[in-house]
Design an enzyme around this catalytic site. Structure first.
Site, PDB file in Angstrom:
ATOM      1  N   PHE B 129       0.865  -1.180   0.000  1.00  0.00           N
ATOM      2  CA  PHE B 129       0.000   0.000   0.000  1.00  0.00           C
ATOM      3  C   PHE B 129       0.901   1.229   0.000  1.00  0.00           C
ATOM      4  CE2 PHE B 129      -2.776   3.212   1.872  1.00  0.00           C
ATOM      5  CZ  PHE B 129      -3.870   3.076   1.029  1.00  0.00           C
ATOM      6  N   ASP B 201       3.163  -4.900   8.715  1.00  0.00           N
ATOM      7  CA  ASP B 201       1.961  -4.066   8.676  1.00  0.00           C
ATOM      8  C   ASP B 201       0.749  -5.010   8.649  1.00  0.00           C
ATOM      9  OD1 ASP B 201      -0.288  -2.634   7.859  1.00  0.00           O
ATOM     10  OD2 ASP B 201       0.825  -1.350   6.473  1.00  0.00           O
ATOM     11  N   TYR B 226      -9.754   0.349  11.813  1.00  0.00           N
ATOM     12  CA  TYR B 226     -11.005   0.768  11.166  1.00  0.00           C
ATOM     13  C   TYR B 226     -11.444  -0.152  10.016  1.00  0.00           C
ATOM     14  CZ  TYR B 226      -7.959   3.462   7.905  1.00  0.00           C
ATOM     15  OH  TYR B 226      -7.011   3.871   7.008  1.00  0.00           O
ATOM     16  N   LYS B 227     -10.690  -1.230   9.807  1.00  0.00           N
ATOM     17  CA  LYS B 227     -11.094  -2.184   8.773  1.00  0.00           C
ATOM     18  C   LYS B 227     -11.839  -3.338   9.452  1.00  0.00           C
ATOM     19  CE  LYS B 227      -7.211  -0.786   5.857  1.00  0.00           C
ATOM     20  NZ  LYS B 227      -7.923  -0.285   4.663  1.00  0.00           N
ATOM     21  N   ARG B 375     -12.379  -5.499  -5.841  1.00  0.00           N
ATOM     22  CA  ARG B 375     -12.057  -6.067  -4.523  1.00  0.00           C
ATOM     23  C   ARG B 375     -13.343  -6.358  -3.756  1.00  0.00           C
ATOM     24  NH1 ARG B 375      -8.007  -2.777  -0.722  1.00  0.00           N
ATOM     25  NH2 ARG B 375      -9.805  -1.358  -0.703  1.00  0.00           N
TER      26      ARG B 375
END
Lengths: 416, 416
Positions: B129, B201, B226-227, B375
């Protein structure tokens, strides 16, 4: 102000009195600690509910655009700008004050080095709020390039301490302990004449006193939204960069929110061309959104009106303490001169800690800072003249009865 | 899973099915984007109201201690720890993932330099990312000590890329685009054998797949709340440091919350002796408190059960897409092997963007990532087998009718 009736009369005539209704105030408390944590706007609960139920639960991922979450850091910056003499596109509300200070100190040192690499000194005050000094120490230690922190013990020593070695002068406009306020414009001139950059911390200024960043020609500034701006506990801080520096500064916290096109998934960081490059990672939207409920209250007034009442409140408090609590070893450490006073009043007393505990037990909430300092903050949007009167009466009573000497008090507060 | 009835039957037998009631779900949406932004726990609104009305408005400054605000970053870290194979006192929930990555990259480089100053390379994947790469670029650029970023294009190249020059290997456990999952334990061994530090990560891992940081002997990790953890939009991230590194690492964002005694107002920074030194400034309490409502749901299950359902959901999705949408140029880019799959499935298609827009218009919310990637995230706490069925049927319909070719669609979505 000589009587409680007179205080009530001042409140009746106060043009800011209606603003008080905009806040959810604890009815059992005279709150003189808005310089540490501001109070809750009445709109805050409904705003949080809307962000959680409508924007998050219902709007889901689409809210990054539709509810304006992505734009929030900049939009709030624009809303805050008039309170500190800034223009649109000059502020982002983001991260913490410490993190923003790190970004700007690094950026300022780098900008200074690009002009003259011999400047290796950061000038600051030893009496600054510690996190500012800690961050400067972290920057210096981490860069390993021979930077040094030069601390002065007294504001009067600043002009002499700023010289041809100085890269950046990092000053807090209003001191957290004493309430002393610097002359931002004059000192910024001194700093610029020496060829250094001026970085101001507005933690105790934004929403408390008029600030004119552009008028004073400041280079960089950081500030806090959870004190006088009533943005909520630990609400995101802000960073300001003078327009003419925005496209040249480089700050090391180069996260994707600072990229000029975050969704291009470019593997190489290319910073936003404006204030956006001060952003780093994804922001805590619920806390960020609450900042707006605090800022919105300021839309109904202006900083001149706030300042007028702030000085009337602090003048009245100083006068009442000195007359009604005379003979009790209280020493005013906040300047009497209006031009040097923020929106707080601090008194030193050998039993400062115990006195503040006794005041808090009576519902008068100020706070205590080592060594021996009683701090009282005055927030003109919700502090009344009658609060000033009642707080001084409580202080007078605590001092007269020396409450803290009772065994019960000592047992409760572990005073030794 | 061959029919919708069979999907409903799987839901009836699903031991995690009751967890779905813990979330405030949008009834018009099949939400397959929890890998980007998790959904709202039902408890979130009440928790926000309590923090604002009781702790902030009523408790005021006293809530830093009485409501546990100061302790929150560590307390939530301890609650999160079992989900990632960590112990108490090893995690703080604080700041953003980007900021935490900056702290840990700097700390790891410094630790590496203290042992062998010739190690100047950070190894990472080009397909990581972008913010991770941006942060590494920022660290390298800022330190001006000749560090370099070595990017590999394929996970298989990693062992060869990690050598005696390598200080740190920074890897994302589950790739945001493809859903590919690394073998954390095996790669950490490779990294350690080369004498480098492993920084993982966990943005797409925490709450999505079992992680065993201590079991794998990892050095440092960051992650996102927050995922899959459903902590709220932009909720504070987390930082993990292996116990044996905690008292030796030095991170440059040395704000007052990381000081061992923040209220001593010590002018010199002295870091906390444990994980506390990863803290920096005052945290956004409302957003931070909401993280707990997401973590609390996980207390009712464990990551093995979550993983079992995750694989069943993603297996079913892959199988249904490949059978019911056959002949439509969809290419699976997520590994079929369970050991290499996170909790998402990605398909490439030349019209990926248009297809995703058409799906979203039908209430099936996945997302799109350049180039051409559809996705779909599967969050076992609230995604049902019937959602998988219905999502595939919607996709089949979009592909069969080629909705994106209609002039209305093109006009609405500016497709050219």
């Amino acid at each position: 102000m000589k009587t409680r009736d007179e205080a009530r009369s001042l409140d009746r005539d106060d043009p800011l009195a209606p603003m008080r209704r905009r806040f959810a105030l604890n009815p059992r408390t005279i709150y003189l600690n808005g310089n540490s944590l501001g109070v809750a706007p009445r709109a805050a609960v409904a705003r949080a509910r809307a962000v959680i139920s409508e924007e998050w639960a219902d709007g889901l991922i689409g809210s990054w655009n539709k509810a304006g979450w992505f734009a929030l850091a900049r939009r709030l910056g624009d809303k805050l700008a008039p309170l500190v003499g800034a223009a649109a596109g000059e502020i982002v509300v983001t991260d913490t004050l410490s993190v923003n200070l790190f970004k700007l100190l690094c950026a300022a040192l780098r900008l200074a080095a690009s002009r003259n690499d011999d400047r290796r000194v950061i000038v600051a005050e030893r009496g600054n709020f510690p996190t500012d000094l800690y961050i400067a120490q972290g920057v210096i230690d981490h860069l390993e390039r021979g930077y040094a922190l030069r601390l002065v013990d007294d504001a009067a020593q600043l002009p002499d301490a700023i010289d041809r070695d100085t890269a950046v002068v990092m000053l807090t406009h209003v001191n957290y302990r004493t309430g002393f306020m610097h002359d931002m414009a004059a000192l910024t001139q001194v700093i610029h004449r020496a060829g250094a950059f001026a970085l101001w911390d507005l933690a105790h200024s934004a929403g408390a006193v008029p600030v004119d960043l552009n008028g004073a020609g400041v280079d960089f500034a950081v500030g806090c939204t959870y004190k006088y701006l009533n943005g909520g506990p630990g609400a995101p801080a802000f960073a300001w960069v003078a327009k003419h520096h925005q496209s040249t500064i480089v700050q090391p916290l180069s996260g994707w929110w600072g990229h000029r096109a975050p969704f291009d998934m470019d593997p190489v960081y290319r910073p936003d061309e404006g204030i956006g490059r001060m952003l780093c990672g994804t922001q805590p939207i619920v806390s960020l959104a609450l900042v707006e409920t605090g800022l919105d209250v300021f839309l109904e007034t202006d900083m001149r009106a706030v300042r007028r009442k702030s000085l009337a409140l602090t003048d009245a408090f100083i006068d009442l303490v000195e007359t009604r609590c005379a003979g009790h070893a209280l020493t005013l450490i906040t300047p009497r001169a209006h031009a040097q006073r923020g929106s707080q009043v601090s008194f030193a007393h050998p039993h400062g800690y115990e006195i503040m505990q006794a005041l808090i037990a009576r519902g008068v909430v100020g706070d205590y800072r080592e060594p021996g300092v009683l701090r009282f903050g005055f927030a003109p949007l919700y502090t009344r003249f009658v609060d000033v009167w009642d707080a001084v009466e409580a202080l007078r009573d605590v001092l007269a009865t020396q409450t803290w000497r009772s065994p019960e008090f000592a047992a409760r507060h572990s005073v030794t």
